[in-house]
Design a protein around this motif. Structure first.
Motif, PDB file in Angstrom:
ATOM      1  N   GLU A  44      -5.607   1.862   6.959  1.00 35.33           N
ATOM      2  CA  GLU A  44      -6.453   1.504   5.817  1.00 35.33           C
ATOM      3  C   GLU A  44      -6.813   0.016   5.849  1.00 35.33           C
ATOM      4  OE1 GLU A  44      -6.425   1.614   0.926  1.00 35.33           O
ATOM      5  OE2 GLU A  44      -4.808   2.617   2.005  1.00 35.33           O
ATOM      6  N   LEU A  73      -4.363  -9.439   0.040  1.00 37.12           N
ATOM      7  CA  LEU A  73      -3.772  -8.322  -0.696  1.00 37.12           C
ATOM      8  C   LEU A  73      -2.408  -8.720  -1.254  1.00 37.12           C
ATOM      9  CD1 LEU A  73      -3.557  -5.445  -1.727  1.00 37.12           C
ATOM     10  CD2 LEU A  73      -2.893  -4.726   0.589  1.00 37.12           C
ATOM     11  N   LEU A 129       0.817  -1.216   0.000  1.00 38.36           N
ATOM     12  CA  LEU A 129       0.000   0.000   0.000  1.00 38.36           C
ATOM     13  C   LEU A 129       0.847   1.261   0.000  1.00 38.36           C
ATOM     14  CD1 LEU A 129      -2.912  -1.000   2.400  1.00 38.36           C
ATOM     15  CD2 LEU A 129      -3.008  -0.704  -0.087  1.00 38.36           C
ATOM     16  N   THR A 130       1.934   1.283   0.760  1.00 35.51           N
ATOM     17  CA  THR A 130       2.773   2.489   0.778  1.00 35.51           C
ATOM     18  C   THR A 130       3.449   2.691  -0.571  1.00 35.51           C
ATOM     19  OG1 THR A 130       4.598   1.272   1.827  1.00 35.51           O
ATOM     20  CG2 THR A 130       3.168   2.556   3.274  1.00 35.51           C
ATOM     21  N   ARG A 148       0.607   3.884  -3.060  1.00 34.39           N
ATOM     22  CA  ARG A 148       0.030   5.200  -2.780  1.00 34.39           C
ATOM     23  C   ARG A 148       1.057   6.333  -2.834  1.00 34.39           C
ATOM     24  NH1 ARG A 148      -5.166   4.668  -2.614  1.00 34.39           N
ATOM     25  NH2 ARG A 148      -6.140   3.012  -1.392  1.00 34.39           N
ATOM     26  N   TYR A 174       2.552   8.581   1.720  1.00 36.23           N
ATOM     27  CA  TYR A 174       1.664   7.660   2.431  1.00 36.23           C
ATOM     28  C   TYR A 174       2.504   6.844   3.402  1.00 36.23           C
ATOM     29  CZ  TYR A 174      -2.642   4.912   2.835  1.00 36.23           C
ATOM     30  OH  TYR A 174      -3.789   4.321   3.282  1.00 36.23           O
ATOM     31  N   ALA A 204      -1.162   3.122   6.009  1.00 40.14           N
ATOM     32  CA  ALA A 204      -1.458   1.854   5.339  1.00 40.14           C
ATOM     33  C   ALA A 204      -2.085   0.866   6.318  1.00 40.14           C
ATOM     34  CB  ALA A 204      -0.179   1.277   4.731  1.00 40.14           C
ATOM     35  N   TRP A 226      -8.614  -2.776  -3.655  1.00 35.48           N
ATOM     36  CA  TRP A 226      -7.279  -2.383  -4.127  1.00 35.48           C
ATOM     37  C   TRP A 226      -6.880  -2.839  -5.506  1.00 35.48           C
ATOM     38  CZ3 TRP A 226      -7.161  -4.639   1.081  1.00 35.48           C
ATOM     39  CH2 TRP A 226      -7.257  -3.651   2.078  1.00 35.48           C
TER      40      TRP A 226
END
Length: 89
Positions: free
Chosen positions: A41, A60, A25-26, A29, A33, A38, A84
């Motif tokens: 989220e 994920l 995620l980091t 994004r 972020y 993360a 995502w």
């Protein structure tokens, strides 16, 4: 029990998956972020969809790697995909 015997426990897999999901995620994004954002989220998505955060993190990571989820993670994979998939592709 030896350290090797602990490596494949559900908790250990979830911790590894959480680290991987936070990194995913980091990276996706961008630099602004944070890992804390993360994690928040992931936690929010987990709570909102009533899916275990560890299962969601594994889903994920599987989604990012293009791996099919284990049978028990289908719901988590559906949630991860809705949340995502567009971010990863």
């Amino acid at each position: 029990m030896t350290i090797e015997a602990h490596r494949d426990t559900r908790e250990t897999r979830h911790l590894s998956a959480l680290d991987a999901a936070i990194d995913i995620l980091t990276d996706a994004r961008g630099d602004s972020y944070s890992p804390d954002q993360a994690f928040d989220e992931l936690l929010d998505t987990s709570m909102r969809h009533q899916v275990d955060i560890g299962d969601l993190a594994e889903a994920l990571a599987d989604l990012a790697e293009g791996v099919d989820p284990p049978d028990g993670h289908r719901r988590a994979r559906e949630v991860a995909g809705r949340a995502w998939a567009s971010l990863l592709h």
